[in-house]
Write an enzyme that holds these catalytic residues in place. Structure first.
Site, PDB file in Angstrom:
ATOM      1  N   CYS A  20      41.124  -1.302  37.107  1.00  0.00           N
ATOM      2  CA  CYS A  20      41.380  -2.515  36.327  1.00  0.00           C
ATOM      3  C   CYS A  20      41.279  -3.760  37.211  1.00  0.00           C
ATOM      4  O   CYS A  20      41.133  -4.878  36.713  1.00  0.00           O
ATOM      5  CB  CYS A  20      42.740  -2.454  35.652  1.00  0.00           C
TER       6      CYS A  20
ATOM      7  N   GLU B  83      50.962  -0.240  46.434  1.00  0.00           N
ATOM      8  CA  GLU B  83      51.055   0.623  45.251  1.00  0.00           C
ATOM      9  C   GLU B  83      50.229   1.894  45.453  1.00  0.00           C
ATOM     10  O   GLU B  83      49.149   1.861  46.028  1.00  0.00           O
ATOM     11  CB  GLU B  83      50.624  -0.144  43.982  1.00  0.00           C
TER      12      GLU B  83
ATOM     13  N   ALA C  48      70.423  -6.935  24.260  1.00  0.00           N
ATOM     14  CA  ALA C  48      68.973  -6.740  24.136  1.00  0.00           C
ATOM     15  C   ALA C  48      68.305  -7.749  25.056  1.00  0.00           C
ATOM     16  O   ALA C  48      68.965  -8.532  25.699  1.00  0.00           O
ATOM     17  CB  ALA C  48      68.539  -6.953  22.692  1.00  0.00           C
TER      18      ALA C  48
ATOM     19  N   HIS D 231      37.338  -2.504  54.687  1.00  0.00           N
ATOM     20  CA  HIS D 231      37.665  -2.854  53.301  1.00  0.00           C
ATOM     21  C   HIS D 231      38.164  -1.628  52.536  1.00  0.00           C
ATOM     22  O   HIS D 231      39.213  -1.673  51.888  1.00  0.00           O
ATOM     23  CB  HIS D 231      36.435  -3.457  52.613  1.00  0.00           C
TER      24      HIS D 231
END
Lengths: 275, 433
Positions: B50, B113, B190, B98
């Protein structure tokens, strides 16, 4: 290699393991934890051989003098930790940073603070007994496990303090085991140690009562502190299991229990002297 | 032949451009076949997530960038002008750097991540299946995965928290353990942040999420969003006894969890620890609750402080991760250089073997009556001699790329051993890193 050289190398091994585990606690490098593990393994191996050489030389068990007892205690602590590392996942490497220094200190104390006490004197014939062997071995391994429980309690209190006081930056924050794991492990260690402690003390009492030493033991400080130690750990188990004692107060009790156990080592005694 | 990458990512292009060039996983086989069929392209791989689409190639010398850019454009029927200004291109060592950085999560939107590691592996496997991954790219992608794992394990780039929700979960794991299995979560009120926090907790294994709100229908609506269970707000004391983690986010103007309430709750809980996450403003939990034994109270300021600290401490970890990447790049380039000189090693060896066999044949014709066992000894001696003569040459050839005059060294060895010109030795260009 002589017994002294073996003990020196064993002590260096415990020291190296302490440094490696301590560094791993902060730096989180897997190689450091592995180095600590192998250093502990080597140190326990050398220490075991040293004890064997001592027994072969003296033809008696290595627990008759304070120096010998301290050395044997160091060995029991390290052995108990190694067993925990092998069987518990994830490995409790943070605990290694606490208990291996204890093993080193005990061996150091035994080797260097009681040099005169390492001189062998003949053991009394009454000590040649299975009950005495059971007494000594059970207490030795119980002590090793209780030192580990002490380590868990110490780590718990540090972790608890950081979380309560919101000390969330740097240092040990995020690097110690969770509170629940430490609490659970401490309880399990004491649960294993307490029966050994009971058997060890029981064997000692039976021998004292049946071995012609009645009247010398009742008020002996070492005996009394041993009983206090037993009561403290019994209280911990009961309060934890029945009254659901958790948190700092249960862990302070563990710290206190080991303090009493260590006092037992060094308290002056008249009746419990055989060498 | 040289290694290069051409692509776009979240740094170089907005989502509107990135989505035009994205290649779905199901289209990879066809795309890879087209990539490897391009003129000059010897090996190919495609990495499309993505946040990036990259075409990787080992290609002949020449302007292959345009070929790859046309390839990416052609796949989606786009004109080059639609994304030319957003493309980046790296060659040789920079390309390796890279990919290793990407696999380590150093180039990701969320630093460190772990998903990108899986995505790099998927790209590698797709190219392996399509048989477009050759020796160089195979080694490059394998090294990237190893580097990524090493960077995450040996540095703190994958640790720490970057959101309030993640910070709350981090603290929960320090109290209850890595897995929150068996620990009930209670959400009071909430709001988006409480929902996000509850989801984070669920992702760590919290089995039951209870939602309580003064308006039951709102509790029900929120609970349904993530498979939780709605509860009446009036049951708050009982709910606090059963839940271990409480996320407080009501709109109450005053604290709803008081010290007096908590005294009764903790007595009923019999010492079980309770973790309160108070992200409401004004606060839902009385400040004095924090001093209670076995109660851990964190408000929005504490959590934001944790996030800020984590961001700051990561900068040192990023530098260490880059060192790991650079070290891996050096190793990869060293391997690549040894690959290029391998043909000369083989040729020298072959030349020596041919000479050895010719001499043995000549000797046989002159000494036909020598017993066979003596010939075995002679052949063994010749083999040993050949090995000893070849060894220094092999060592010198492999070390040549590290020297200042690599080409001269290789040419000297080639002439010394009478080896004819080879593509590998003659065309060796040295590192362009």
């Amino acid at each position: 290699m002589t017994e002294s050289a073996l003990l020196i190398f064993a002590a260096l091994g415990y020291l190296l393991a302490s440094v490696a585990y301590g560094a791993h606690l902060f730096l989180r490098q897997p190689l450091l934890a592995a180095a600590g593990r192998y250093a502990t393994l080597a140190a326990v191996g050398l220490h075991t051989v040293a004890i064997g050489v001592h027994c072969a030389h003296t033809h008696q068990t290595p627990f008759t003098t304070p120096a010998e007892s301290l050395s044997a205690s160091a060995w029991a602590i390290a052995l108990a930790y190694l067993a925990l590392e092998m069987f518990r996942k994830p490995r409790p490497t943070a605990l290694g940073a606490v208990v291996l220094p204890a093993a080193f200190l005990f061996l150091f104390a035994g080797a260097f603070l009681h040099p005169a006490a390492s001189v062998q004197t003949p053991t009394l014939p009454l000590l040649n007994s299975n009950l005495i062997s059971l007494h000594i071995l059970a207490l030795l391994f119980a002590f090793g496990l209780l030192v580990l429980a002490f380590g868990c309690a110490a780590l718990y209190l540090v972790q608890h303090g950081m979380l309560k006081q919101k000390r969330v930056h740097g240092g040990l924050f995020g690097k110690l085991p969770p509170l629940a794991s430490l609490d659970q492990l401490a309880f399990a260690l004491v649960a294993f140690a307490f029966p050994l402690l009971t058997v060890g003390l029981g064997a000692g009492f039976v021998k004292a009562l049946t071995g012609g030493l009645r009247g010398l033991w009742g008020a002996d400080p070492m005996v009394l502190t041993s009983v206090v130690t037993w009561l403290v750990y019994g209280l911990y188990l009961g309060l934890h299991a029945v009254a659901h004692w958790r948190g700092p107060r249960a862990n302070y009790l563990l710290l206190g229990g080991l303090l009493v156990a260590v006092v037992t080592y060094f308290i002056p005694t008249s009746a419990h002297r055989f060498g | 032949m040289s290694l290069l990458v051409l692509g776009i990512n979240h740094h170089s292009a907005p989502i509107a451009v990135r989505e035009k060039l994205a290649i779905l996983e199901r289209d990879l086989p066809h795309a890879l076949a087209a990539l490897s069929g391009l003129p000059g392209v010897r090996e190919g791989a495609l990495l499309s997530t993505c946040n990036r689409t990259e075409a990787w190639a080992v290609a002949d010398a020449g302007p292959v960038e345009d070929t790859l850019a046309d390839f990416l454009a052609g796949r989606h029927g786009l004109g080059r002008h639609e994304f030319d200004g957003h493309l980046y291109c790296c060659r040789a060592g920079a390309a390796a750097n890279h990919l290793f950085s990407v696999a380590s999560g150093l180039d990701s939107m969320i630093l460190g991540e772990p998903d990108i590691q899986r995505q790099v592996k998927t790209a590698m496997e797709a190219a392996q299946s399509a048989k477009t991954l050759g020796t160089r790219l195979n080694r490059l992608f394998q090294d990237a995965l190893v580097t990524g794992k090493k960077a995450r394990t040996e540095t703190g780039i994958a640790r720490g928290t970057f959101s309030v929700g993640a910070a709350a979960v981090d603290l929960a794991t320090q109290i209850f353990g890595e897995s929150l299995t068996g620990h009930t979560v209670l959400v009071l009120g909430a709001g988006k942040m409480s929902e996000v926090t509850a989801r984070h907790l669920q992702s760590r294994g919290a089995p039951a999420v209870l939602v309580a709100n003064r308006t039951y229908e709102k509790a029900l609506a929120l609970a349904n969003q993530f498979g939780g269970q709605a509860r009446r707000f009036d049951d708050l004391p009982l709910l606090l006894q059963s839940a271990d983690i409480v996320v407080c986010s009501t709109a109450a103007p005053h604290p709803i969890i008081t010290r007096a309430l908590m005294n009764d709750v903790m007595r009923a809980r019999r010492g079980r620890p309770l973790y309160l996450i108070d992200i409401a403003v004004p606060r839902d939990v009385e400040a004095s609750v924090d001093t209670m034994s076995n109660v851990f109270l964190y408000n929005i300021d504490h959590l934001q402080d944790l996030v800020a600290g984590a961001r700051q401490s990561r900068s040192g970890e990023v530098a260490r991760a880059h060192e790991i990447v650079e070290s891996s790049v050096v190793e990869y380039l060293r391997w690549e250089r040894s690959l290029e000189v391998a043909p000369l090693v083989v040729a020298v060896r072959q030349k020596l073997d041919e000479t050895r066999q010719a001499e043995i044949a000549r000797l046989r014709s002159r000494l036909p009556d020598l017993p066979e066992k003596d010939w075995k000894a002679i052949e063994s001696a010749f083999q040993s001699l050949t090995n000893k003569i070849a060894h220094p040459a092999t060592v010198a050839i492999k070390a040549a790329p590290e020297t200042d005059d690599a080409l001269g060294t290789l040419e000297t060895i080639r002439r010394a051993y009478g080896v004819e010109n080879l593509d590998g030795a003659k065309n060796w260009e040295g590192s362009s890193d």
